[in-house]
Write a protein that holds these residues in place. Structure first.
Motif, PDB file in Angstrom:
ATOM      1  N   LEU A   1       0.742  -1.207  -0.060  1.00 11.64           N
ATOM      2  CA  LEU A   1      -0.023   0.081  -0.006  1.00 11.64           C
ATOM      3  C   LEU A   1       0.714   1.391  -0.051  1.00 11.64           C
ATOM      4  N   ALA A   2       2.020   1.416   0.737  1.00 12.50           N
ATOM      5  CA  ALA A   2       2.957   2.342   0.778  1.00 12.50           C
ATOM      6  C   ALA A   2       3.360   2.510  -0.673  1.00 12.50           C
ATOM      7  N   HIS A   3       3.891   1.529  -1.218  1.00 10.69           N
ATOM      8  CA  HIS A   3       4.519   1.741  -2.455  1.00 10.69           C
ATOM      9  C   HIS A   3       3.487   2.200  -3.429  1.00 10.69           C
ATOM     10  N   GLY A   4       2.328   1.622  -3.606  1.00  7.25           N
ATOM     11  CA  GLY A   4       1.235   1.981  -4.499  1.00  7.25           C
ATOM     12  C   GLY A   4       0.842   3.560  -4.237  1.00  7.25           C
ATOM     13  N   GLY A   5       0.943   4.178  -2.903  1.00  4.22           N
ATOM     14  CA  GLY A   5       0.743   5.363  -2.718  1.00  4.22           C
ATOM     15  C   GLY A   5       1.677   6.397  -3.227  1.00  4.22           C
ATOM     16  N   LEU A   6       2.967   5.856  -3.171  1.00  2.00           N
ATOM     17  CA  LEU A   6       4.054   6.628  -3.354  1.00  2.00           C
ATOM     18  C   LEU A   6       3.880   6.743  -4.993  1.00  2.00           C
ATOM     19  N   PHE A   7       3.737   5.664  -5.728  1.00  2.13           N
ATOM     20  CA  PHE A   7       3.795   5.618  -7.203  1.00  2.13           C
ATOM     21  C   PHE A   7       2.344   6.505  -7.772  1.00  2.13           C
ATOM     22  N   LEU A   8       1.332   6.530  -7.104  1.00  2.00           N
ATOM     23  CA  LEU A   8       0.356   7.331  -7.369  1.00  2.00           C
ATOM     24  C   LEU A   8       0.530   8.839  -7.244  1.00  2.00           C
ATOM     25  N   ALA A   9       1.339   9.228  -5.950  1.00  2.00           N
ATOM     26  CA  ALA A   9       1.595  10.629  -5.621  1.00  2.00           C
ATOM     27  C   ALA A   9       2.520  11.243  -6.717  1.00  2.00           C
ATOM     28  N   VAL A  10       3.596  10.441  -7.048  1.00  2.00           N
ATOM     29  CA  VAL A  10       4.501  10.769  -7.879  1.00  2.00           C
ATOM     30  C   VAL A  10       4.008  11.013  -9.293  1.00  2.00           C
TER      31      VAL A  10
END
Length: 569
Positions: A222-231
């Motif tokens: 979830l943290a990786h997915g959030g980072l990806f979407l944020a960038v």
């Protein structure tokens, strides 16, 4: 040996690796240099970008002359990144169309090398070079590199994203994920249709990169997915911000998304883009015309964003009210998407093959890539190797894009590097099995299983070279001659325009717009009988065509005046 170690440290390139890279680069460059040279010499309109190519060219010039924010202009009608790429080339002193085409050929060489790097993560050196050449020798990469279109740049960015994303899958280093997210935002700014890959990447990531797609959600994923979407969102954000504060309308990316959706999904569509009554096929006129037509149909003035939403709602309304016709259309889209030559949007390689026969030959390489890639997909997957699952996400995104919008050669181009790798991997595994004594496939597979594989290969071969779709070739050649005739017609060269209109009619005899233009030239030259015949033929195809009715009435009045003024015996 892969270019990267499992620990994430870059391996030094040995001499054989360098020589292989150089060989791929030299072969792809030589082919492109020869092709571009022949294209510039032989194609009559090589240096005259038309339709959406012309719009990209003009927008790039405006950005170069007016500034990066393009003050005084409305929201972007097309995805803007390629126009900014053209403006950057202008700032670097590259102003001529010929120079830009040659720069894109260099990008084409880079795409071949990126395909090699992507293949090298799972294939030996020689086979990876074969995958890169299989892609690079297809006709679509060469064809789009010679056009002022976003496809070559979009593919370059997508291959960079693919290399970074697969590096993150294999090594789990966060820097690869952040870089992949930022490059993917550039992909969307250049080719927005690639956003259809995103849902499958999310599912694949939540599944822990397992090819059975069983959910394995954790705080880390979830943290990786959030980072990806944020960038990713931060990378895309400049386009809607510019559209709102400078263009005066909150368009997420480009204002043509709604009308393009409807042009691919309407009662006249056959799997590709279809004309909409009352809307020009010329994208410069379509930019204002789509808003004007939507405003007239809605009964009130609409902004570009509102017009785009209107066409989206109109598409959904037609699909809901005509489920049978919609289902048939989706099947047609799927068949076209799996064909080695899906419908062209404007420029067609079949038309170009009238001057450059090499296109015809290289199209067979494209068919081989598509056939072997799809047929070899079942062989490509390995539960211990997560990278082929990413390839499957790209393939699924391509199919979803074609079903939602329309099938197109422009969409297929992005899929070809991944199919070339899958095809080469399948061929390698088949070759290794065949070399064994006895071959492993005779020991592992029963007669029934071997017959099943043979049927699968035959089905895939027929699907990718569907003979029932061959009719589109003559149509695209006819439209190509029509577009060429229009250019000469608008330039005032009626003789050349008439020549190309006549050639186009031989390939596409039921094309109303072509017959109308040819009929007008015949009327201008006093050949009223031929002109009248063409206008009547248009009305047989389209009884409600008002232009044909008006021109036929004008001809009849001229013929009546000529009859009354002729001396009686």
């Amino acid at each position: 040996m892969p270019l990267w170690s499992r620990s994430g440290n870059r391996r030094p390139l040995p001499l054989p690796e360098i020589l292989t890279l150089a060989g791929v680069a030299v072969l792809t460059f030589c082919l492109r240099a020869w092709y571009i040279q022949q294209y510039l010499i032989l194609m009559p309109n090589a240096l005259q970008p038309g339709n959406d190519a012309g719009m990209y060219w003009n927008l790039g010039r405006q950005i170069y002359l007016k500034g990066w924010l393009l003050p005084g202009e409305g929201p972007f009608y097309q995805a803007p990144l390629y126009a900014y790429f053209l403006a950057l080339l202008h700032h670097l002193g590259i102003h001529r169309i010929e120079e830009i085409i040659r720069a894109q050929a260099v990008l084409g060489v880079a795409n071949g090398l990126l395909t090699y790097a992507l293949a090298r993560s799972r294939l030996p050196r020689g086979w990876a070079a074969g995958a890169a050449l299989l892609f690079s020798l297809g006709h679509y990469p060469l064809f789009f590199e010679s056009k002022i279109l976003a496809e070559t740049l979009g593919l370059f960015l997508f291959l960079v994203f693919a290399c970074l994303f697969t590096a993150w899958i294999e090594r789990s280093r966060i820097v690869y994920l952040l870089a992949a997210a930022w490059v993917f935002s550039l992909v969307i700014l250049c080719r927005p249709n690639m956003v259809f890959t995103l849902p499958f990447l999310v599912l694949y990531g939540l599944g822990g990169f397992k090819q059975d797609f069983q959910m394995n959600i954790s705080r880390r994923s979830l943290a990786h997915g959030g980072l990806f979407l944020a960038v990713f969102i931060a990378g895309v954000l400049p386009a809607p911000v510019r559209n709102y504060f400078v263009g005066g309308d909150l368009v997420p990316l480009a204002a043509n998304s709604g009308v393009t959706l409807y042009m691919g999904t309407n009662p006249q569509a056959q799997g590709g883009l279809a004309a909409v009554e009352g809307l020009s096929n010329n994208i410069e006129e379509q930019k204002e015309g789509s808003v004007a037509l939507a405003s007239r149909l809605a009964g009130r003035p609409l902004k570009p964003s509102e017009a785009s939403n209107f066409w989206i709602r109109k598409t959904i309304a037609w699909a809901v009210s005509h489920p049978g016709a919609f289902l048939v259309l989706e099947i047609k889209k799927l068949l076209w998407a799996l064909h080695y030559s899906p419908p062209a949007v404007n420029d067609s390689p079949w038309f170009e093959s009238q001057w450059l026969p090499l296109v015809e030959l290289l199209s067979r390489v494209t068919w081989l890539t598509l056939f072997a890639g799809i047929a070899g997909l079942p062989w490509a997957f390995n539960r211990r190797d997560p990278v082929p699952g990413f390839f499957l996400c790209v393939f699924a995104g391509y199919i979803l894009l074609s079903l939602v919008y329309y099938a197109s050669d422009r969409f297929l181009l992005t899929l070809l590097p991944f199919l070339a790798i899958a095809a080469t991997d399948a061929l390698r595994k088949g070759y290794r099995s065949w070399r064994e004594k006895p071959p492993s496939w005779t020991a592992v597979f029963s007669r029934k299983q071997r017959d099943g594989w043979a049927a699968w290969f035959l089905f895939t071969a027929l699907l990718t070279a569907n003979p029932f779709l061959a009719w589109n070739r003559g149509r695209e050649i006819g439209i190509g001659y029509y577009n060429l005739g229009v250019q000469y017609d608008q330039a005032g060269d009626k003789t050349q325009a008439m020549h190309y209109y006549t050639q186009g009619l031989a390939y596409y005899p039921d094309f109303p717009s072509l017959m109308l233009n040819l009929g007008v030239i015949h009327a201008q030259r006093g050949n009223l009988e031929e002109s009248t015949r063409l206008f009547k033929q248009v009305l047989q195809i389209d009884p409600q065509n008002q232009l044909a009715k008006d021109n036929l009435l004008i001809n009849q009045k001229r013929q009546a005046r000529q009859s009354s003024s002729s001396p009686r015996p």
